[in-house]
Design a protein around this motif. Structure first.
Motif, PDB file in Angstrom:
ATOM      1  N   UNK A  44       0.792  -1.218   0.000  1.00  0.00           N
ATOM      2  CA  UNK A  44       0.000   0.000   0.000  1.00  0.00           C
ATOM      3  C   UNK A  44       0.825   1.270   0.000  1.00  0.00           C
ATOM      4  N   UNK A  45       1.894   1.293   0.767  1.00  0.00           N
ATOM      5  CA  UNK A  45       2.724   2.504   0.832  1.00  0.00           C
ATOM      6  C   UNK A  45       3.366   2.801  -0.518  1.00  0.00           C
ATOM      7  N   UNK A  46       3.794   1.757  -1.221  1.00  0.00           N
ATOM      8  CA  UNK A  46       4.393   1.946  -2.542  1.00  0.00           C
ATOM      9  C   UNK A  46       3.356   2.474  -3.536  1.00  0.00           C
ATOM     10  N   UNK A  47       2.124   1.963  -3.466  1.00  0.00           N
ATOM     11  CA  UNK A  47       1.080   2.467  -4.346  1.00  0.00           C
ATOM     12  C   UNK A  47       0.788   3.937  -4.066  1.00  0.00           C
ATOM     13  N   UNK A  48       0.789   4.313  -2.797  1.00  0.00           N
ATOM     14  CA  UNK A  48       0.540   5.704  -2.445  1.00  0.00           C
ATOM     15  C   UNK A  48       1.562   6.629  -3.119  1.00  0.00           C
ATOM     16  N   UNK A  49       2.817   6.199  -3.152  1.00  0.00           N
ATOM     17  CA  UNK A  49       3.844   7.019  -3.811  1.00  0.00           C
ATOM     18  C   UNK A  49       3.632   7.064  -5.317  1.00  0.00           C
ATOM     19  N   UNK A  50       3.086   5.995  -5.876  1.00  0.00           N
ATOM     20  CA  UNK A  50       2.891   5.917  -7.327  1.00  0.00           C
ATOM     21  C   UNK A  50       1.668   6.721  -7.781  1.00  0.00           C
ATOM     22  N   UNK A  51       0.495   6.451  -7.174  1.00  0.00           N
ATOM     23  CA  UNK A  51      -0.739   7.047  -7.679  1.00  0.00           C
ATOM     24  C   UNK A  51      -1.582   7.733  -6.617  1.00  0.00           C
ATOM     25  N   UNK A  52      -1.230   7.539  -5.347  1.00  0.00           N
ATOM     26  CA  UNK A  52      -2.096   8.009  -4.282  1.00  0.00           C
ATOM     27  C   UNK A  52      -2.335   9.499  -4.268  1.00  0.00           C
ATOM     28  N   UNK A  53      -1.311  10.297  -4.592  1.00  0.00           N
ATOM     29  CA  UNK A  53      -1.484  11.751  -4.506  1.00  0.00           C
ATOM     30  C   UNK A  53      -2.511  12.259  -5.509  1.00  0.00           C
ATOM     31  N   UNK A  54      -2.625  11.565  -6.640  1.00  0.00           N
ATOM     32  CA  UNK A  54      -3.608  11.983  -7.649  1.00  0.00           C
ATOM     33  C   UNK A  54      -4.976  11.375  -7.354  1.00  0.00           C
ATOM     34  N   UNK A  55      -5.007  10.134  -6.890  1.00  0.00           N
ATOM     35  CA  UNK A  55      -6.291   9.499  -6.617  1.00  0.00           C
ATOM     36  C   UNK A  55      -7.028  10.203  -5.482  1.00  0.00           C
ATOM     37  N   UNK A  56      -6.305  10.820  -4.550  1.00  0.00           N
ATOM     38  CA  UNK A  56      -6.967  11.569  -3.480  1.00  0.00           C
ATOM     39  C   UNK A  56      -7.720  12.780  -4.033  1.00  0.00           C
ATOM     40  N   UNK A  57      -7.130  13.459  -4.989  1.00  0.00           N
ATOM     41  CA  UNK A  57      -7.795  14.605  -5.594  1.00  0.00           C
ATOM     42  C   UNK A  57      -9.076  14.180  -6.313  1.00  0.00           C
ATOM     43  N   UNK A  58      -9.010  13.069  -7.030  1.00  0.00           N
ATOM     44  CA  UNK A  58     -10.184  12.574  -7.743  1.00  0.00           C
ATOM     45  C   UNK A  58     -11.267  12.141  -6.759  1.00  0.00           C
ATOM     46  N   UNK A  59     -10.873  11.462  -5.681  1.00  0.00           N
ATOM     47  CA  UNK A  59     -11.847  11.012  -4.680  1.00  0.00           C
ATOM     48  C   UNK A  59     -12.616  12.190  -4.090  1.00  0.00           C
ATOM     49  N   UNK A  60     -11.926  13.277  -3.790  1.00  0.00           N
ATOM     50  CA  UNK A  60     -12.588  14.442  -3.211  1.00  0.00           C
ATOM     51  C   UNK A  60     -13.617  15.035  -4.180  1.00  0.00           C
ATOM     52  N   UNK A  61     -13.237  15.156  -5.452  1.00  0.00           N
ATOM     53  CA  UNK A  61     -14.169  15.704  -6.439  1.00  0.00           C
ATOM     54  C   UNK A  61     -15.361  14.771  -6.654  1.00  0.00           C
ATOM     55  N   UNK A  62     -15.111  13.477  -6.645  1.00  0.00           N
ATOM     56  CA  UNK A  62     -16.169  12.474  -6.809  1.00  0.00           C
ATOM     57  C   UNK A  62     -17.176  12.563  -5.665  1.00  0.00           C
ATOM     58  N   UNK A  63     -16.699  12.674  -4.446  1.00  0.00           N
ATOM     59  CA  UNK A  63     -17.593  12.762  -3.290  1.00  0.00           C
ATOM     60  C   UNK A  63     -18.429  14.042  -3.331  1.00  0.00           C
TER      61      UNK A  63
END
Length: 267
Positions: free
Chosen positions: A14-33
């Motif tokens: 999970x930590x490795x994925x966060x470095x790969x895509x997590x910073x962008x997926x958080x932005x998308x999650x916020x807009x989606x919600x």
């Protein structure tokens, strides 16, 4: 999808994925919600929760009664559980056999997971089963075909350096990255009031290393491909990628990332 393609789709750290895509997926999650505009006091189910970004966003911003996140990766669930807010739980479970009773939730969501499930239609039907009549079922996926600039640049560079990489290109592998396809999937699952929308976020990198290093994480199709490639091929991919990037005077690289979101309600 062939077995050869699947072996590159690594989802364990999970930590490795966060470095790969997590910073962008958080932005998308916020807009989606924000788009869902779900009211307070609801029971949420996050299917294919990954590292918990969407579940945590719902817990922080939607005043839920409860949030349950499920994912088949024990490593991702462990990462999500470490940052679980009060009233939020995470379980290792299959999206196509959810460990919840019928009509037990008000909202079922899924972020960036559908394309990696063996039978996405079965997973959507399971989410429909899990929500009450009138409940909301929603999801979002990256627009691999046209709107995910960093991955488009990566695979173009990979194919230039290694023609065998063409079969692994996510824009070809994953059909569920267009609004029409997503909408049809929701309608075929019996959902009503179905709608789709794009979610666009900027992806800004401080320089080539900031963009390239997360691709060495081994988590996901592109990093999985690089992890299995010989060092000489990785070097050629990096050089080809660097040549394609729009580098600003300060060395930064600004690209775009688009996801497509879909929502509907159970009859």
């Amino acid at each position: 999808m062939t077995g050869g393609e699947r072996r590159y789709d690594v989802w364990a750290a999970g930590d490795a994925y966060e470095r790969y895509m997590g910073r962008w997926s958080r932005l998308v999650a916020d807009a989606f919600l924000d788009w869902l505009s779900a009211g307070p006091g609801l029971r949420w189910l996050d299917v294919g929760c990954g590292t918990g970004v969407l579940a945590q966003g719902a817990a922080a911003g939607c005043a839920p009664r409860s949030v349950l996140g499920v994912d088949r990766s024990g490593g991702f669930v462990a990462t999500a559980a470490r940052a679980a807010p009060a009233g939020t739980w995470f379980l290792v479970a299959d999206a196509m056999a959810l460990p919840v009773p019928d009509a037990s939730h008000d909202v079922a969501v899924s972020g960036l997971a559908l394309n990696f499930l063996p039978e996405p239609a079965d997973a959507v039907r399971e989410s429909v089963r899990a929500v009450r009549p009138g409940g909301l079922v929603a999801a979002y996926v990256w627009d691999y075909a046209e709107g995910m600039d960093v991955l488009r640049a990566f695979w173009a560079a990979a194919e230039e350096a290694d023609p065998d990489a063409a079969a692994l290109n996510e824009s070809r592998r994953f059909p569920l990255c267009r609004p029409g396809t997503l909408g049809a999937l929701w309608t075929e699952a019996g959902l009503v009031d179905v709608s789709t929308r794009p979610v666009v976020v900027p992806t800004v990198f401080t320089g080539l290393d900031d963009l390239w290093t997360p691709f060495l994480s081994g988590q996901g199709p592109a990093p999985g491909y690089l992890a299995a490639a010989p060092a000489a091929v990785r070097d050629r991919v990096r050089e080809a990628l660097a040549a394609r990037l729009p580098v600003a005077g300060d060395g930064s690289v600004t690209l775009g990332a688009r996801a497509w979101a879909v929502k509907g309600r159970r009859r």
